[in-house]
Design a protein around this motif. Structure first.
Motif, PDB file in Angstrom:
ATOM      1  N   ALA A   1       0.861  -1.184   0.000  1.00 42.61           N
ATOM      2  CA  ALA A   1       0.000   0.000   0.000  1.00 42.61           C
ATOM      3  C   ALA A   1       0.894   1.231   0.000  1.00 42.61           C
ATOM      4  O   ALA A   1       1.847   1.319   0.765  1.00 42.61           O
ATOM      5  CB  ALA A   1      -0.896  -0.001   1.229  1.00 42.61           C
ATOM      6  N   THR A   2       0.608   2.157  -0.870  1.00 38.76           N
ATOM      7  CA  THR A   2       1.383   3.392  -0.942  1.00 38.76           C
ATOM      8  C   THR A   2       0.429   4.572  -0.903  1.00 38.76           C
ATOM      9  O   THR A   2      -0.761   4.437  -1.135  1.00 38.76           O
ATOM     10  CB  THR A   2       2.215   3.461  -2.237  1.00 38.76           C
ATOM     11  N   PHE A   3       0.965   5.729  -0.596  1.00 43.18           N
ATOM     12  CA  PHE A   3       0.174   6.947  -0.605  1.00 43.18           C
ATOM     13  C   PHE A   3       1.007   8.029  -1.267  1.00 43.18           C
ATOM     14  O   PHE A   3       2.217   7.928  -1.342  1.00 43.18           O
ATOM     15  CB  PHE A   3      -0.267   7.356   0.806  1.00 43.18           C
ATOM     16  N   GLY A   4       0.354   9.042  -1.739  1.00 47.56           N
ATOM     17  CA  GLY A   4       1.066  10.112  -2.412  1.00 47.56           C
ATOM     18  C   GLY A   4       0.766  11.458  -1.808  1.00 47.56           C
ATOM     19  O   GLY A   4      -0.270  11.665  -1.177  1.00 47.56           O
ATOM     20  N   ASN A   5       1.671  12.369  -2.016  1.00 45.46           N
ATOM     21  CA  ASN A   5       1.475  13.726  -1.553  1.00 45.46           C
ATOM     22  C   ASN A   5       0.358  14.361  -2.373  1.00 45.46           C
ATOM     23  O   ASN A   5       0.339  14.256  -3.589  1.00 45.46           O
ATOM     24  CB  ASN A   5       2.775  14.522  -1.702  1.00 45.46           C
ATOM     25  N   GLY A   6      -0.575  15.002  -1.707  1.00 47.55           N
ATOM     26  CA  GLY A   6      -1.688  15.640  -2.393  1.00 47.55           C
ATOM     27  C   GLY A   6      -2.944  14.798  -2.437  1.00 47.55           C
ATOM     28  O   GLY A   6      -3.984  15.271  -2.868  1.00 47.55           O
ATOM     29  N   ILE A   7      -2.882  13.550  -2.001  1.00 50.52           N
ATOM     30  CA  ILE A   7      -4.066  12.688  -1.966  1.00 50.52           C
ATOM     31  C   ILE A   7      -4.643  12.752  -0.562  1.00 50.52           C
ATOM     32  O   ILE A   7      -3.935  12.558   0.419  1.00 50.52           O
ATOM     33  CB  ILE A   7      -3.709  11.238  -2.335  1.00 50.52           C
ATOM     34  N   MET A   8      -5.950  13.028  -0.484  1.00 49.99           N
ATOM     35  CA  MET A   8      -6.585  13.195   0.820  1.00 49.99           C
ATOM     36  C   MET A   8      -8.067  12.873   0.696  1.00 49.99           C
ATOM     37  O   MET A   8      -8.686  13.172  -0.313  1.00 49.99           O
ATOM     38  CB  MET A   8      -6.396  14.641   1.296  1.00 49.99           C
ATOM     39  N   THR A   9      -8.627  12.272   1.734  1.00 47.17           N
ATOM     40  CA  THR A   9     -10.070  12.083   1.833  1.00 47.17           C
ATOM     41  C   THR A   9     -10.589  13.087   2.853  1.00 47.17           C
ATOM     42  O   THR A   9     -10.091  13.134   3.978  1.00 47.17           O
ATOM     43  CB  THR A   9     -10.424  10.655   2.291  1.00 47.17           C
ATOM     44  N   ALA A  10     -11.578  13.885   2.459  1.00 40.94           N
ATOM     45  CA  ALA A  10     -12.172  14.879   3.351  1.00 40.94           C
ATOM     46  C   ALA A  10     -13.579  14.435   3.738  1.00 40.94           C
ATOM     47  O   ALA A  10     -14.385  14.119   2.866  1.00 40.94           O
ATOM     48  CB  ALA A  10     -12.212  16.243   2.679  1.00 40.94           C
ATOM     49  N   PHE A  11     -13.835  14.394   5.033  1.00 40.01           N
ATOM     50  CA  PHE A  11     -15.139  14.032   5.565  1.00 40.01           C
ATOM     51  C   PHE A  11     -15.864  15.313   5.971  1.00 40.01           C
ATOM     52  O   PHE A  11     -15.326  16.110   6.743  1.00 40.01           O
ATOM     53  CB  PHE A  11     -15.000  13.112   6.775  1.00 40.01           C
ATOM     54  N   LEU A  12     -17.069  15.511   5.455  1.00 39.05           N
ATOM     55  CA  LEU A  12     -17.864  16.679   5.791  1.00 39.05           C
ATOM     56  C   LEU A  12     -18.547  16.448   7.139  1.00 39.05           C
ATOM     57  O   LEU A  12     -19.307  15.496   7.303  1.00 39.05           O
ATOM     58  CB  LEU A  12     -18.909  16.942   4.701  1.00 39.05           C
ATOM     59  N   ILE A  13     -18.265  17.322   8.094  1.00 38.80           N
ATOM     60  CA  ILE A  13     -18.715  17.187   9.475  1.00 38.80           C
ATOM     61  C   ILE A  13     -19.594  18.384   9.824  1.00 38.80           C
ATOM     62  O   ILE A  13     -19.359  19.496   9.360  1.00 38.80           O
ATOM     63  CB  ILE A  13     -17.497  17.118  10.430  1.00 38.80           C
ATOM     64  N   GLU A  14     -20.586  18.173  10.678  1.00 38.47           N
ATOM     65  CA  GLU A  14     -21.572  19.224  10.965  1.00 38.47           C
ATOM     66  C   GLU A  14     -21.068  20.351  11.851  1.00 38.47           C
ATOM     67  O   GLU A  14     -21.496  21.490  11.686  1.00 38.47           O
ATOM     68  CB  GLU A  14     -22.824  18.606  11.581  1.00 38.47           C
ATOM     69  N   THR A  15     -20.190  20.051  12.823  1.00 35.11           N
ATOM     70  CA  THR A  15     -19.779  21.101  13.759  1.00 35.11           C
ATOM     71  C   THR A  15     -18.293  21.038  14.064  1.00 35.11           C
ATOM     72  O   THR A  15     -17.652  19.990  13.940  1.00 35.11           O
ATOM     73  CB  THR A  15     -20.538  20.993  15.102  1.00 35.11           C
ATOM     74  N   ALA A  16     -17.763  22.171  14.514  1.00 40.52           N
ATOM     75  CA  ALA A  16     -16.364  22.246  14.921  1.00 40.52           C
ATOM     76  C   ALA A  16     -16.099  21.335  16.118  1.00 40.52           C
ATOM     77  O   ALA A  16     -15.036  20.717  16.210  1.00 40.52           O
ATOM     78  CB  ALA A  16     -15.987  23.690  15.240  1.00 40.52           C
ATOM     79  N   ASP A  17     -17.071  21.236  17.037  1.00 40.19           N
ATOM     80  CA  ASP A  17     -16.898  20.387  18.209  1.00 40.19           C
ATOM     81  C   ASP A  17     -16.652  18.932  17.807  1.00 40.19           C
ATOM     82  O   ASP A  17     -15.776  18.266  18.360  1.00 40.19           O
ATOM     83  CB  ASP A  17     -18.116  20.484  19.126  1.00 40.19           C
ATOM     84  N   VAL A  18     -17.403  18.453  16.842  1.00 38.29           N
ATOM     85  CA  VAL A  18     -17.215  17.068  16.399  1.00 38.29           C
ATOM     86  C   VAL A  18     -15.858  16.919  15.714  1.00 38.29           C
ATOM     87  O   VAL A  18     -15.172  15.909  15.899  1.00 38.29           O
ATOM     88  CB  VAL A  18     -18.376  16.615  15.483  1.00 38.29           C
ATOM     89  N   ILE A  19     -15.435  17.915  14.960  1.00 39.68           N
ATOM     90  CA  ILE A  19     -14.108  17.872  14.338  1.00 39.68           C
ATOM     91  C   ILE A  19     -13.028  17.770  15.408  1.00 39.68           C
ATOM     92  O   ILE A  19     -12.094  16.970  15.297  1.00 39.68           O
ATOM     93  CB  ILE A  19     -13.872  19.096  13.435  1.00 39.68           C
ATOM     94  N   ASN A  20     -13.140  18.557  16.465  1.00 38.08           N
ATOM     95  CA  ASN A  20     -12.168  18.496  17.561  1.00 38.08           C
ATOM     96  C   ASN A  20     -12.106  17.093  18.149  1.00 38.08           C
ATOM     97  O   ASN A  20     -11.023  16.569  18.424  1.00 38.08           O
ATOM     98  CB  ASN A  20     -12.528  19.494  18.653  1.00 38.08           C
ATOM     99  N   ARG A  21     -13.260  16.481  18.354  1.00 36.49           N
ATOM    100  CA  ARG A  21     -13.321  15.123  18.913  1.00 36.49           C
ATOM    101  C   ARG A  21     -12.728  14.102  17.944  1.00 36.49           C
ATOM    102  O   ARG A  21     -11.990  13.197  18.358  1.00 36.49           O
ATOM    103  CB  ARG A  21     -14.750  14.778  19.280  1.00 36.49           C
TER     104      ARG A  21
END
Length: 134
Positions: A62-82
């Motif tokens: 398994a390899t990964f590359g620079n610039g590849i990212m999965t972004a998860f859309l989250i409802e609130t900043a509090d949940v992102i912090n958690r």
């Protein structure tokens, strides 16, 4: 537009220990798991995009590359912090602590982490509200 996203791993059990608590907090359940792959999403809706981790089909590392990212859309900043805290507690590493990113728009709040295999993840909210400051 997205059917599913898949990131590679060299240790599926470790990857599941990392992703299970994150996905649970995001309201996603484990939909499938075998000796090669695990996925999360909504069991009751196979048209909802799913997230997979597993061993590469071709059997190579398994390899990964620079610039590849999965972004998860989250409802609130509090949940992102958690989510960010849980990612670090489960073997992930920081790529950017939670906070506002005004360069991407007013209310854009995000945190960036890498999973134990080095795959980059983002937890983002497009309309987070700044805390009240007296």
């Amino acid at each position: 537009m997205i059917g599913y996203t898949m990131v590679g791993t060299k240790d599926l059990k470790r990857a599941m220990r990392f992703y299970d608590p994150l996905m649970a907090l995001m309201g996603q359940e484990r939909c499938y798991c075998d000796e090669q792959v695990a996925s999360w999403g909504r069991k009751d809706d196979d048209r909802t995009p799913r997230f997979f981790t597993g061993y590469p089909f071709n059997g190579e590392a398994a390899t990964f590359g620079n610039g590849i990212m999965t972004a998860f859309l989250i409802e609130t900043a509090d949940v992102i912090n958690r989510l960010f805290r849980i990612a670090l507690e489960n073997g992930g590493s920081s790529e950017g602590a939670p906070g506002f990113r005004p360069q991407y728009g007013e209310g854009f709040y995000a945190a960036y982490a890498r999973d134990p295999d080095g795959n980059k993840l983002a937890f983002v909210c497009y309309d987070a509200r700044k805390p009240f400051a007296p």
